[in-house]
Motif scaffolding. Sequence first.
Motif, PDB file in Angstrom:
ATOM      1  N   VAL A 267       0.824  -1.076   0.042  1.00 12.04           N
ATOM      2  CA  VAL A 267       0.027  -0.042  -0.062  1.00 12.04           C
ATOM      3  C   VAL A 267       1.005   1.224   0.048  1.00 12.04           C
ATOM      4  CG1 VAL A 267      -2.020   1.110   1.127  1.00 12.04           C
ATOM      5  CG2 VAL A 267      -1.609  -1.145   1.427  1.00 12.04           C
ATOM      6  N   ILE A 350      -3.144   2.824   7.734  1.00 10.12           N
ATOM      7  CA  ILE A 350      -2.999   1.668   6.887  1.00 10.12           C
ATOM      8  C   ILE A 350      -2.812   0.408   7.980  1.00 10.12           C
ATOM      9  CG2 ILE A 350      -1.748   0.448   5.052  1.00 10.12           C
ATOM     10  CD1 ILE A 350      -1.035   3.084   3.849  1.00 10.12           C
ATOM     11  N   CYS A 372       5.700   3.544   1.525  1.00  9.80           N
ATOM     12  CA  CYS A 372       4.719   2.302   1.590  1.00  9.80           C
ATOM     13  C   CYS A 372       4.741   1.510   2.893  1.00  9.80           C
ATOM     14  CB  CYS A 372       5.397   1.578   0.386  1.00  9.80           C
ATOM     15  SG  CYS A 372       4.907   2.343  -1.318  1.00  9.80           S
ATOM     16  N   GLU A 393      -9.968  -3.061   0.742  1.00 11.13           N
ATOM     17  CA  GLU A 393      -9.240  -2.642  -0.654  1.00 11.13           C
ATOM     18  C   GLU A 393     -10.027  -1.122  -0.787  1.00 11.13           C
ATOM     19  OE1 GLU A 393      -6.719  -3.912  -4.172  1.00 11.13           O
ATOM     20  OE2 GLU A 393      -7.938  -5.343  -3.068  1.00 11.13           O
ATOM     21  N   LEU A 396      -9.186   1.518   1.584  1.00  9.04           N
ATOM     22  CA  LEU A 396      -7.898   2.022   1.353  1.00  9.04           C
ATOM     23  C   LEU A 396      -7.830   3.043   0.094  1.00  9.04           C
ATOM     24  CD1 LEU A 396      -5.668  -1.374   2.045  1.00  9.04           C
ATOM     25  CD2 LEU A 396      -5.782   0.784   3.453  1.00  9.04           C
ATOM     26  N   PHE A 401      -5.357   6.027  -0.799  1.00  8.66           N
ATOM     27  CA  PHE A 401      -4.095   5.042  -0.594  1.00  8.66           C
ATOM     28  C   PHE A 401      -4.044   4.354  -1.935  1.00  8.66           C
ATOM     29  CE2 PHE A 401      -4.980   5.154   3.991  1.00  8.66           C
ATOM     30  CZ  PHE A 401      -4.051   6.258   4.396  1.00  8.66           C
ATOM     31  N   THR A 403      -3.217   0.631  -3.871  1.00  3.49           N
ATOM     32  CA  THR A 403      -2.772  -0.789  -3.370  1.00  3.49           C
ATOM     33  C   THR A 403      -2.286  -1.658  -4.516  1.00  3.49           C
ATOM     34  OG1 THR A 403      -5.126  -1.526  -4.006  1.00  3.49           O
ATOM     35  CG2 THR A 403      -4.660  -0.701  -1.526  1.00  3.49           C
TER      36      THR A 403
END
Length: 472
Positions: A267, A350, A372, A393, A396, A401, A403
């Motif tokens: 991520v 995260i 990351c 997901e 995020l 972010f 992925t």
Amino acid sequence: MNGHANGNGKLLARRPSAPMMPPMMVSAPGKVIVFGEHAVVHGKKAIAAAISLRSYLLVTFLSKTRRSVSLRFPDVGLSHSWNIDDLPWAAFAAPGKKKYYYDLVTSLDEELVEALQPHIQSISPKKPEQIRKIHQASASAFLYLFLSLGSQKSPPCIYTLRSTIPIGAGLGSSASIAVCLATALLLQIRALSGPHEDQPSAESELQIQRINHWAFVAECAIHGNPSGVDNTVSSGGKAVLFQRTDYAAPPRVEPLRSFPELPLLLVDTRQSRSTSAEVAKVATLKKTHPIIADNILNSIHDVTESAHNLITRDDFELNAESLQHLGELITINHGLLVSLGVSHPKLERIRALIDHTGIGWTKLTGAGGGGCAITIVKPTEDDEVPRPPVDLENTLIDEGFQTFHTTLAGDGVGVLWPAVLHNGLEEEGGTEIDQEKFLNAEGTEGVETLVGVSVNLGNVNAVREGWRFWRP
């Protein structure tokens, strides 16, 4: 019908022109620090491993009459051509300057760097300074290798780079590019053998060392004083144990061929950060609280040692117990880095989101302060390739972010020559990769779909037909 008449009036077929060499492609992986970041700056051990995000270099051969060489890197907006005959070949061929592919060159020759400057300074003059620096550093690395390994008779070519590795995120993107360039140029002068399935391990190792050696030279052109770990991982793949106790001497680099391939969620915080600033932060802590900081750095070293001792055992195999061991070390390592003050609220967000799902073990990777996070994903009960929950997901992505579903500790540098991808259905022919297709591939997914080293077959990621790797 094309042709001409001979003395008897008969029409003769025109002799076809000599075909140019087919295009070739080279690919090399990025890397992550799995254990030991920051402690490694202070003489401790670290483990770095390849990831399946990769750079791809397409070499297209031109007619010999063109007399030009071009470097295209659309991901950073670079496109520049040079007349081959105008380049400073005399400087690189001067007595004491000429280097051969087998020479042990460990640093840049400043006089040769100076000879390149007129051909570097003209690149992207109207771009913002930060962009211009990236363009000129990339061109400097390319030209230094091109003139060191080639000659004025080198064939006119276009070198086109695409990368699925986020740039500036501490994932070794520049080293991956350096490995691609070094491999392509060494292949062109026939200084490499293979790769092929029956290649002896020692021979394969020698080829990797040769690639790694010249990739390091290119990294010097980009970074000045690189550690050498990024290009070493990108060349050979898998993982390495790295330690540098004396900056006046070469580092200790031990390949870890037994490091297991593991599914990895990567991520990107998309938070800009300064490696030097984070390193300085730890140095200040060490000066202010020397005993405490040393204890933390020694503990990070012990984490790396524990992982190294596990995977180098004669009876090591990846099972639930050994994976739990590695996962717990990931969690501990992150906590120690937080204690050093090099995390960031986005990295902690995260980690909190992923920890809540219980899908694996998460830590920051690299310098911290942004960059990351990596998560080793726990296996599923039905042995399918584990995937993070869709809800996770989406969350995020919604929070800004990026992925990536990757694999840890896979292959190093690979070659596709000719640059033709087969469809895997055992039919004749395949897809020839040309400039237009390669340049028009959109983003990471487009590049992976067109030329990616791996292809998803159901629930298994397999190496695509045609790609070959040096595997010691």
